[in-house]
Design an enzyme around this catalytic site. Structure first.
Site, PDB file in Angstrom:
ATOM      1  N   ASP A 672      -8.649  32.481  42.082  1.00  0.00           N
ATOM      2  CA  ASP A 672      -8.198  31.605  43.168  1.00  0.00           C
ATOM      3  C   ASP A 672      -9.287  30.589  43.507  1.00  0.00           C
ATOM      4  O   ASP A 672     -10.100  30.246  42.641  1.00  0.00           O
ATOM      5  CB  ASP A 672      -7.823  32.450  44.395  1.00  0.00           C
ATOM      6  CG  ASP A 672      -6.573  31.922  45.073  1.00  0.00           C
ATOM      7  OD1 ASP A 672      -6.658  30.853  45.688  1.00  0.00           O
ATOM      8  OD2 ASP A 672      -5.525  32.573  44.973  1.00  0.00           O
ATOM      9  N   HIS A 710      -7.010  28.773  50.530  1.00  0.00           N
ATOM     10  CA  HIS A 710      -6.056  29.587  49.782  1.00  0.00           C
ATOM     11  C   HIS A 710      -6.694  30.875  49.285  1.00  0.00           C
ATOM     12  O   HIS A 710      -6.136  31.972  49.438  1.00  0.00           O
ATOM     13  CB  HIS A 710      -5.523  28.763  48.607  1.00  0.00           C
ATOM     14  CG  HIS A 710      -4.363  29.375  47.885  1.00  0.00           C
ATOM     15  ND1 HIS A 710      -4.521  30.320  46.898  1.00  0.00           N
ATOM     16  CD2 HIS A 710      -3.026  29.162  47.995  1.00  0.00           C
ATOM     17  CE1 HIS A 710      -3.336  30.669  46.429  1.00  0.00           C
ATOM     18  NE2 HIS A 710      -2.410  29.980  47.079  1.00  0.00           N
ATOM     19  N   SER A 868       2.683  32.698  46.557  1.00  0.00           N
ATOM     20  CA  SER A 868       1.229  32.893  46.453  1.00  0.00           C
ATOM     21  C   SER A 868       0.790  34.161  47.168  1.00  0.00           C
ATOM     22  O   SER A 868      -0.129  34.846  46.720  1.00  0.00           O
ATOM     23  CB  SER A 868       0.487  31.707  47.071  1.00  0.00           C
ATOM     24  OG  SER A 868       0.182  30.733  46.117  1.00  0.00           O
TER      25      SER A 868
END
Length: 952
Positions: A672, A710, A868
């Protein structure tokens, strides 16, 4: 021949938007000046994008240069349009002239398409082209190129090209004359960028001179040598200055290397004194320093009247530096690079350094060999290094200020006399302001992210004397010219840097030295203002009037994050460099990312993570289907209840049994955007994070700062759902994903070196037809062969798009999203026929969010939605099953469950509520609870038998 004059293959153009949907800046009302300016502002950016596409695909050097010049003029005119829009005065006719220029190069054929515009509308071809262009933004480069070749016509001859550029040059010059920069940056709420372009008071310079004379007069003493006294001055814009006749300076004075904070107010003339002032004239500076260093923490309170230094009553509140640690220089920060300076901190430093030249040129505050080793930062007692630069100076008897910039001898400070007979002719350079040469060297160091000495070695310049910080003008210019191709074109930073080197800007037309006021005005116009403007354009929340207080609230020791000290000012809590454009099913967005700002690293030192982002625009993270504020309280409450059900199952079957177990933990790799390692939720479980690797910037492979949030959010989810697992983090994105080949290497490392059991991937590619994707497939097959389970997010396209890659891969478990009741999320793809469609909760997911991306008063968590975030939850469920098998079923069944087919079979069985029940929305919904309808709500014998049967 121009590309636009060749036979142009037809390009299929999408249908126009409905008539009631219009672009926000386009006003189909003839003669509306405000709309014309808005249209010019919008179109200058649009045309720059078009010219960039043409330039990228052009092979003729002359045409490439032509497109480059077009881009430059569009950038300049966009700036003028922004300023004229804020001026509310004359100048609209200039915008009409600009639009007429570009209307003339749009082919009339554009109006042959179905159009909501008519010829009675101002600039119908421009407006139509603008509308069509915005409809193909998601298309590939070839489609865009065919579109531009069809609808733009610049003529076929170089003379026509030069004629267009000349007219744009004249227009830009008229705009500059009619609306100078300093008159136009108003504080209107709707005007961007938010700049304040008034120069700070000229009296700062004279006040600094008075201070240096006052310090020099009392520096000598009998108890210490002059070398024992150190002086540093804080660098500041001084935009929030006091009235013209008063100025405050913040300093650190040292006696035998013991630093003491001091505040000095400069007062012109005599000040009316009160009994509370009780000033004492300072005859020897060492005396008040010795006395205050033996007292409780205070800062020395001083003032200067008529070049004389006076001591006032000391104040209790001080900067609270860590006196046990020596200050760190800017050169050391650039050399060590751990943690690295971010783009934002570099840009702020560039502005502050430029103000140092503006305020202190020709004074003793800029040492003879001023360099990055003279710019110091102090540690605080709470271990931060605030972005609060100080310049180390040598105050000597007889210090004075020059009225101009001094001599023509390169390498010498302005106020120092040099015998030209003693200089080598190669070292005599006609540059009037050596302090600007030193500034240019530091700006180059900041941009390249390394000291000048390292840059020189890279270009085969003999190493400089380690004891001499000075850099000759000829050496500096040579290195600059070698580095110039690495500096991004058409940027104000590059413009300011080049102006520093240009000697012609710092003399008059006859080659004579400029007077002090003219020199100062030129410094501001050609160097300081461009750096200011670029900073504020990049970070719209930054105000120049607040820059000094804002900067000191950033911690250089922690990637420029806001300092969380209780004394930090509220405005210090600001957002970091990088913003993620969200994929929202109610949004206008069709892509994932905004154009990236430079990360402050050069192509040579940025590692394999630098790539041409346009080749990978199909790469996405599947998050942010709703912004945090759009999640209802009910949705958030339902998710927390869902999570509590999972935790109850985990507590019953894993936590209690783990206490007496000696089994090794399950390992998971998260690919990520990195993680905010200073977040309290992450720090509380830092022992779980066993290793990290930065694939975006290999120069800092061990550092994985998260600039978009994120990765921190996903990592927080993994830590929540797998509290006993070992976590390994691979940073494969910042503002954009690394290329496919780099991601393949991250998978290989997770399999070969980290030897993980599970890999979580919350990203996807809409096609495999991209460079390097074959490497990802090879890495996935290797992981599959070694029984490493791979989970990937499906996508967020709803019924408009299918699963993305690698979620489509047969060796990967594709994860869809549901709400907390198991209903398919609106954004989750439609189930695939004759396939297993695993899904779990992916809405209103609460998890950690980086400090630097939170605003004032925000809690450092966010509620996010997307496949996600369903993916790491599904990974947590898989980890739970592996742990269950290890504790209750034995090694044989554990080995089978580690296989892709075994995990797939058990998950599918677990999702079935009863033999007769059908899958809701054709999804195999994964959830853990102690409810009797759930597998883990049954008795233990039934659970074991069911899993064993599935594995058999």
């Amino acid at each position: 021949m121009s590309r636009t004059s060749r036979n142009r293959p037809g390009a299929e153009i999408h249908e126009l938007l409905p008539p009631n949907i219009k672009h926000g800046h386009l006003c189909p009302v003839h003669g509306n000046d405000t709309c014309s300016i808005s249209l010019a502002l919008d179109w200058s950016q649009t045309f720059r994008e078009m010219a960039e596409v043409l330039r990228r695909n052009e092979i003729v050097p002359e045409l490439r240069d032509f497109y480059l010049h077009l881009m430059a003029y569009c950038l300049l005119i966009k700036d003028h349009a922004s300023r004229i829009r804020c001026a509310f005065g004359a100048g609209r006719q200039l915008m009409h002239t600009f639009l007429d220029q570009f209307e003339s190069v749009v082919a009339a054929a554009v109006l042959d398409e179905r159009s909501v515009f008519r010829t009675s509308v101002d600039f119908p071809r421009l407006q139509k082209l603008d509308q069509l262009w915005k409809q193909i933004q998601a298309d590939d480069e070839t489609t865009k190129l065919k579109f531009l070749q069809r609808y733009l016509d610049f003529g076929t001859t170089s003379s026509r090209h030069q004629e267009l550029l000349a007219s744009l040059e004249r227009l830009e010059e008229e705009m500059r004359k009619e609306h100078p920069d300093k008159d136009l940056f108003a504080p209107a709420d709707d005007c961007t960028p938010k700049l304040h372009r008034d120069e700070s008071p000229h009296s700062v310079w004279s006040a600094a001179c008075s201070l240096s004379r006052a310090l020099a007069s009392c520096k000598s003493c009998t108890c210490h040598s002059e070398q024992d006294l150190g002086v540093t001055m804080r660098l500041s814009t001084y935009r929030r200055a006091l009235p013209e006749m008063e100025h405050d300076f913040e300093m650190f004075l040292s006696l035998s290397k013991r630093w003491q904070e001091a505040h000095v107010r400069i007062v012109e003339g005599s000040e009316v004194r009160t009994d509370s002032d009780s000033p004492m004239k300072v005859k020897m500076l060492c005396q008040p320093l010795q006395k205050i260093q033996s007292a409780p923490p205070k800062f020395l309170n001083l003032k200067v009247e008529r070049d004389e230094l006076w001591k006032l009553r000391s104040k209790n509140k001080g900067y609270m530096i860590d006196k046990k640690k020596p200050p760190v220089s800017l050169r050391e920060l650039l050399t060590d690079g751990s943690p690295p300076l971010t783009t934002k901190t570099k840009r702020i430093l560039a502005v502050l350094l430029s103000y140092a030249v503006l305020h202190f040129h020709g004074t003793s505050w800029l040492p003879r060999n001023w360099s990055s080793s003279n710019v110091l930062f102090f540690h605080t007692i709470s271990a931060e290094i605030p972005l609060r630069p100080y310049i180390e100076a040598q105050i000597e008897q007889g210090s004075s200020c020059a009225d101009t910039s001094g001599n023509h001898s390169g390498g010498q400070q302005e106020h120092t006399s040099v015998d030209l007979d003693d200089l080598d002719p190669d070292d005599i350079v006609f540059h009037s302001c050596q302090s600007l040469v030193a500034l240019a060297v530091m700006l180059l160091e900041l941009y390249m992210g390394m000291p000048f000495r390292t840059l020189a070695k890279r270009h085969d310049i003999e190493p400089l004397d380690e004891n001499d910080d000075g850099v000759s003008f000829t050496t500096a210019v040579y290195v600059f010219e070698q580095c110039l191709p690495e500096i991004e074109e058409n940027t104000l930073y590059r413009h300011a840097l080049k102006n520093c080197w240009d000697p012609s800007l710092w003399d008059d037309n006859d080659g004579n030295k400029l007077d002090s006021q003219t020199l100062r005005t030129n410094m501001y116009e050609y160097v300081v203002a461009p750096l200011e403007k670029e900073l504020c354009q990049a970070y719209s929340s930054i105000s120049m009037d607040e820059l000094d207080s804002l900067a000191q609230g950033l911690d250089l020791n922690c990637w420029g994050q806001a300092i969380r000290d209780p004394q930090a000012e509220p405005q210090s809590f600001i957002r970091e460099d990088f913003e993620l454009k969200v994929l929202d099913y109610n949004s206008r967005s069709s892509g994932i990312y905004r154009n990236s700002l430079r990360h402050g690293v050069s192509p040579q030192n940025s590692g394999q993570g630098n790539f041409n982002a346009r080749n990978y625009k199909s790469a996405e993270f599947f998050d942010d289907e709703s912004v945090s504020e759009e999640h209802t309280r009910e949705e958030c409450t339902r998710y927390r209840a869902w999570k509590e059900d999972f935790e109850a199952v985990y507590e019953k079957f894993i936590t209690s049994a783990q206490r007496t177990s000696s089994h090794p933990p399950i390992k998971i790799a998260v690919l990520d955007t990195g993680v905010d390692s200073n977040h309290p939720d992450i720090m509380a479980r830092k022992e779980q994070i066993k290793d990290t690797h930065n694939w975006v910037d290999v120069c800092y492979a061990a550092l994985i700062p998260d600039y978009n949030g994120h990765g921190t959010h996903v990592t927080g989810i993994v830590l929540d759902y797998a509290p006993d697992a070992e976590v390994y983090i691979a940073k494969i994105a910042d503002h954009e994903l690394a290329d496919a080949g780099i991601i393949a290497k991250a998978i290989e490392k997770a399999v070969r070196e980290w030897r993980v059991d599970i890999i979580s991937m919350s990203f996807g590619f809409s096609t495999r037809n991209i460079p390097g994707y074959d490497d990802i497939e090879i890495a996935i097959k290797e992981a599959h062969s070694k029984d490493v389970l791979l989970l990937a997010a499906a996508s967020n396209g709803g019924a408009n798009h299918d699963r993305t890659w690698p979620a489509r891969d047969d060796h990967v478990l594709c994860i869809h999203s549901t709400d907390s009741k198991g209903n398919r999320s609106k954004f989750s793809p439609t189930a695939v026929h004759d396939n297993v469609n695993f899904a779990t909760v992916g809405e209103a997911i609460e998890s950690a969010w980086p400090f630097q991306l939170c605003g004032p008063g925000e809690k450092f968590v966010k509620y996010k939605s997307g496949t996600s975030f369903a993916t790491p939850i599904a990974a947590g469920i898989a980890i739970f099953l592996l742990q269950y098998a290890r504790l209750y079923l034995g090694d044989t069944h554990l080995a089978r469950l580690k296989r892709h087919s075994g995990m797939k079979s058990v998950l599918r069985k677990m999702a079935s509520k009863a033999e007769a029940s059908r899958n809701r929305d054709d999804y195999s919904y994964l959830a853990l609870s102690l409810h009797p309808d759930n597998l883990f709500g049954k008795n233990e014998d039934f659970i074991k038998a069911t899993i064993e049967e599935s594995l058999s």
